[in-house]
Scaffold this active site. Structure first.
Site, PDB file in Angstrom:
ATOM      1  N   ASN A  15      -9.864   0.800  -8.259  1.00  0.00           N
ATOM      2  CA  ASN A  15      -8.877  -0.283  -8.303  1.00  0.00           C
ATOM      3  C   ASN A  15      -8.105  -0.332  -9.618  1.00  0.00           C
ATOM      4  O   ASN A  15      -7.137  -1.089  -9.729  1.00  0.00           O
ATOM      5  CB  ASN A  15      -9.555  -1.634  -8.049  1.00  0.00           C
ATOM      6  CG  ASN A  15      -9.924  -1.822  -6.594  1.00  0.00           C
ATOM      7  OD1 ASN A  15      -9.438  -1.104  -5.721  1.00  0.00           O
ATOM      8  ND2 ASN A  15     -10.788  -2.779  -6.321  1.00  0.00           N
ATOM      9  N   ARG A  86      -3.486   0.037   1.295  1.00  0.00           N
ATOM     10  CA  ARG A  86      -2.777  -1.150   0.819  1.00  0.00           C
ATOM     11  C   ARG A  86      -2.129  -0.932  -0.544  1.00  0.00           C
ATOM     12  O   ARG A  86      -1.029  -1.402  -0.807  1.00  0.00           O
ATOM     13  CB  ARG A  86      -3.753  -2.336   0.734  1.00  0.00           C
ATOM     14  CG  ARG A  86      -3.108  -3.590   0.160  1.00  0.00           C
ATOM     15  CD  ARG A  86      -4.017  -4.788   0.187  1.00  0.00           C
ATOM     16  NE  ARG A  86      -3.392  -5.893  -0.531  1.00  0.00           N
ATOM     17  CZ  ARG A  86      -2.410  -6.649  -0.053  1.00  0.00           C
ATOM     18  NH1 ARG A  86      -1.921  -6.399   1.151  1.00  0.00           N
ATOM     19  NH2 ARG A  86      -1.890  -7.631  -0.768  1.00  0.00           N
ATOM     20  N   CYS A 110      -7.881  -1.286   3.910  1.00  0.00           N
ATOM     21  CA  CYS A 110      -9.091  -1.986   4.338  1.00  0.00           C
ATOM     22  C   CYS A 110      -8.761  -3.369   4.908  1.00  0.00           C
ATOM     23  O   CYS A 110      -7.827  -4.023   4.467  1.00  0.00           O
ATOM     24  CB  CYS A 110     -10.067  -2.118   3.172  1.00  0.00           C
ATOM     25  SG  CYS A 110      -9.370  -2.865   1.697  1.00  0.00           S
TER      26      CYS A 110
END
Length: 242
Positions: A15, A86, A110
């Site tokens: 991330n 995403r 997700c």
């Protein structure tokens, strides 16, 4: 039923890697990222950056990704890539800020409940962009973005990153209120500063960005993944290991 004991190396945080890869689109100079986790998302993002015109080399053996977006030759993110992840929407802020136009699709990835990109779109509009929203399609156009005060409805992780990147090349000062403040946001802010961005307050809910004329390349390492580290720590505890 067996205690887990030993020593493990924690991977780089996915991330943090994805927005930092997108940040390489803000400059025409080479960028190098170390300690990259070799997950599927990294390869999808690499392919997306290539479609937009960047040269991307993924060195899986050394956990290194090198990106050189000397020119943005395409301003449309392919639907088949965007729908797979995403984080693909993170290319929107950098490309819009650098070139004044971007077209993309609603991101996939997700399924963690409703996670719209309305925060990003409203922020781009506040900064002077015209955004057309069709059936799962976004067309954004602007001259040079300008600074604005942006209050986020909720501390969106992706929204904060997108607006933070877009603001680095905007004219004037941008204030992001109710910003996300996770360590991955701080990591992105540190890389943007290394590129020459002027940012204050990253890691707090109140971030101020003063736009600059251009940014330069960077060579940075990804911070360890806190979720992976926590998972190993919990596994050691519940199995009474070490």
């Amino acid at each position: 039923g067996k205690p887990l004991a030993g020593r493990v190396r924690v991977s780089g945080a996915n991330n943090a890697t994805l927005p930092i890869m997108a940040a390489a689109l803000l400059t025409d100079e080479p960028c190098v990222i170390e300690n990259v986790p070799m997950l599927n998302d990294i390869y999808v993002m690499a392919e997306l950056l290539r479609k937009l015109g960047a040269t991307v080399d993924v060195d899986a053996e050394n956990h290194r990704v090198s990106i050189h977006a000397q020119d943005i030759t395409c301003h449309e993110a392919p639907q088949e890539l965007v729908e797979r992840m995403r984080a693909s929407f993170l290319a929107s802020g950098p490309v819009l800020a650098r070139t004044g136009k971007m077209e993309t699709w609603a991101p996939g990835g997700c399924k963690l409940g409703s996670r719209p990109v309305d925060v990003d779109v409203r922020g781009f509009r506040r900064m002077g962009a015209d955004v057309y929203v069709g059936d799962g399609f976004y067309r954004m156009q602007s001259g040079r973005l300008h600074g604005a005060e942006i209050y986020m409805d909720y501390p969106s992780h992706t929204g904060t990153e997108n607006l933070l990147m877009a603001a680095t090349l905007a004219r004037g000062e941008t204030v992001i209120v109710n910003a996300a403040s996770e360590p991955e946001i701080v990591a992105l802010g540190n890389v943007l500063r290394e590129m020459g961005a002027k940012i204050d307050g990253v890691g707090t809910p109140h971030v101020t960005v003063t736009g600059v004329e251009r940014l330069h390349g960077f060579h940075s390492a990804i911070l360890p993944d806190r979720i992976e580290a926590g998972t190993f720590a919990i596994a050691g505890i519940v199995t009474q290991g070490e």
